[in-house]
Motif scaffolding. Structure first.
Motif, PDB file in Angstrom:
ATOM      1  N   GLN A  48       4.919  10.161   9.756  1.00  0.00           N
ATOM      2  CA  GLN A  48       3.717   9.468   9.280  1.00  0.00           C
ATOM      3  C   GLN A  48       4.121   8.285   8.411  1.00  0.00           C
ATOM      4  O   GLN A  48       5.004   8.395   7.558  1.00  0.00           O
ATOM      5  N   GLU A  49       3.510   7.133   8.630  1.00  0.00           N
ATOM      6  CA  GLU A  49       3.794   5.957   7.816  1.00  0.00           C
ATOM      7  C   GLU A  49       3.076   6.102   6.482  1.00  0.00           C
ATOM      8  O   GLU A  49       1.859   6.269   6.433  1.00  0.00           O
ATOM      9  N   ILE A  50       3.844   6.059   5.395  1.00  0.00           N
ATOM     10  CA  ILE A  50       3.240   6.375   4.092  1.00  0.00           C
ATOM     11  C   ILE A  50       3.390   5.253   3.058  1.00  0.00           C
ATOM     12  O   ILE A  50       2.644   5.211   2.087  1.00  0.00           O
ATOM     13  N   VAL A  51       4.344   4.349   3.256  1.00  0.00           N
ATOM     14  CA  VAL A  51       4.526   3.226   2.325  1.00  0.00           C
ATOM     15  C   VAL A  51       4.621   1.939   3.125  1.00  0.00           C
ATOM     16  O   VAL A  51       5.334   1.881   4.133  1.00  0.00           O
ATOM     17  N   PHE A  52       3.913   0.914   2.672  1.00  0.00           N
ATOM     18  CA  PHE A  52       3.880  -0.362   3.385  1.00  0.00           C
ATOM     19  C   PHE A  52       4.220  -1.492   2.421  1.00  0.00           C
ATOM     20  O   PHE A  52       3.638  -1.583   1.337  1.00  0.00           O
ATOM     21  N   HIS A  88       0.843  -1.197   0.000  1.00  0.00           N
ATOM     22  CA  HIS A  88       0.000   0.000   0.000  1.00  0.00           C
ATOM     23  C   HIS A  88       0.877   1.246   0.000  1.00  0.00           C
ATOM     24  O   HIS A  88       1.883   1.294   0.713  1.00  0.00           O
ATOM     25  N   VAL A  89       0.504   2.226  -0.800  1.00  0.00           N
ATOM     26  CA  VAL A  89       1.118   3.555  -0.742  1.00  0.00           C
ATOM     27  C   VAL A  89       0.038   4.504  -0.265  1.00  0.00           C
ATOM     28  O   VAL A  89      -0.949   4.752  -0.963  1.00  0.00           O
ATOM     29  N   GLU A  90       0.202   5.026   0.943  1.00  0.00           N
ATOM     30  CA  GLU A  90      -0.854   5.799   1.600  1.00  0.00           C
ATOM     31  C   GLU A  90      -1.204   7.095   0.862  1.00  0.00           C
ATOM     32  O   GLU A  90      -2.375   7.321   0.557  1.00  0.00           O
ATOM     33  N   LEU A 140      10.805  -5.718  11.313  1.00  0.00           N
ATOM     34  CA  LEU A 140       9.432  -5.416  10.906  1.00  0.00           C
ATOM     35  C   LEU A 140       9.297  -3.949  10.496  1.00  0.00           C
ATOM     36  O   LEU A 140       8.527  -3.618   9.581  1.00  0.00           O
ATOM     37  N   LYS A 141      10.047  -3.069  11.146  1.00  0.00           N
ATOM     38  CA  LYS A 141       9.971  -1.641  10.827  1.00  0.00           C
ATOM     39  C   LYS A 141      10.458  -1.350   9.407  1.00  0.00           C
ATOM     40  O   LYS A 141      10.046  -0.357   8.807  1.00  0.00           O
ATOM     41  N   THR A 142      11.342  -2.212   8.888  1.00  0.00           N
ATOM     42  CA  THR A 142      11.869  -1.970   7.540  1.00  0.00           C
ATOM     43  C   THR A 142      10.818  -2.209   6.463  1.00  0.00           C
ATOM     44  O   THR A 142      11.067  -1.908   5.295  1.00  0.00           O
ATOM     45  N   TYR A 143       9.672  -2.742   6.845  1.00  0.00           N
ATOM     46  CA  TYR A 143       8.594  -2.962   5.889  1.00  0.00           C
ATOM     47  C   TYR A 143       7.699  -1.726   5.758  1.00  0.00           C
ATOM     48  O   TYR A 143       6.723  -1.739   5.008  1.00  0.00           O
ATOM     49  N   LYS A 144       8.031  -0.663   6.507  1.00  0.00           N
ATOM     50  CA  LYS A 144       7.268   0.576   6.433  1.00  0.00           C
ATOM     51  C   LYS A 144       8.234   1.743   6.207  1.00  0.00           C
ATOM     52  O   LYS A 144       9.363   1.714   6.671  1.00  0.00           O
ATOM     53  N   ILE A 145       7.769   2.760   5.505  1.00  0.00           N
ATOM     54  CA  ILE A 145       8.567   3.959   5.279  1.00  0.00           C
ATOM     55  C   ILE A 145       7.835   5.135   5.901  1.00  0.00           C
ATOM     56  O   ILE A 145       6.645   5.343   5.648  1.00  0.00           O
TER      57      ILE A 145
END
Length: 244
Positions: free
Chosen positions: A52-56, A39-41, A147-152
């Motif tokens: 803010q988490e924007i890429v998953f 997902h790209v928020e 796990l954090k590396t899966y989010k930007i």
């Protein structure tokens, strides 16, 4: 430089023409690991807040690994069992010592030593259980970091200028995904003539005014305030000035 665009000087001030305006906060966010985008928020033009988490990326396996390590880290059964075993072994050993104190030789010394050994074994098992749980906590922290590396996350408040990758696309480490910019603070660069080099200092106040050729816009009448934060120590052979 054209004569009309020469540097002008007034008491306590120098005016530099033809400066350039550059974004101080502009970054292309990339993936820290290979994977598939889940997902790209934001969309282009969206306003983003810092952190803010924007890429998953797809993270089902990473989540499962984290949950397993979390269960292990929270499991203290071996520690509690070792403590109880040591307590029972200690009670038996001390009871034997008390019996021999009242009736010398009533319990063979080998039995007493064996009881003492069981007590010490229980203590060591307790220490081993504590060590294993500490290792399990470290494994959980490692899984959490993974796990954090899966989010930007957004490194600053800004606006999404361009979305380069979308849901379902594969990425490798370093693949550009999204461009984020901010205009709340910009960098203005010009070239300071040699004769003015020693009269301008870092921290000096600056006034900036836009000059858009062949246009007459209201924003050109606005004065923006800033300060000098850098003066190059070398002089350009082309402009015969120092970048400021």
């Amino acid at each position: 430089t054209e004569p009309a665009e020469q540097v002008t000087r007034e008491p306590g001030a120098v005016t530099l023409p033809k400066c350039s305006v550059k974004l101080q906060y502009s970054v292309v966010l990339a993936s820290d690991r290979p994977g598939l985008i889940a997902h790209v928020e934001p969309k282009e033009g969206d306003i983003i807040r810092k952190d803010q988490e924007i890429v998953f990326l797809k993270d089902e396996i990473a989540v499962a690994i984290f949950n397993v390590t979390k269960q292990k880290a929270e499991n203290d059964v071996n520690k509690r069992f070792a403590e109880k075993s040591a307590a029972v072994a200690e009670a038996e050993w001390k009871k034997m010592l008390e019996s021999n104190r009242k009736v010398p030789g009533s319990i063979p010394s080998t039995e007493v030593e064996r009881a003492k050994l069981n007590y010490e074994k229980g203590l060591l098992q307790g220490e081993q259980a504590v060590f294993e749980q500490a290792v399990a906590v470290l494994e959980m922290e490692k899984a959490a970091a993974e796990l954090k590396t899966y989010k930007i996350e957004a490194p600053f408040d800004g606006e999404v200028r361009k979305v380069l990758k979308h849901k379902g696309e594969a990425v490798t480490q370093g693949t550009p995904i999204l461009e984020l910019i901010s205009t709340r603070s910009v960098r203005v660069e010009g070239y300071l003539p040699i004769e003015d080099f020693y009269s301008v200092r870092k921290g000096d106040p600056v006034e900036v005014q836009l000059d858009i050729p062949d246009k007459d816009l209201e924003i050109e009448k606005e004065i923006f305030e800033g300060k000098v934060y850098f003066i190059d120590k070398t002089v350009s052979p082309v402009t015969h000035g120092a970048r400021v």
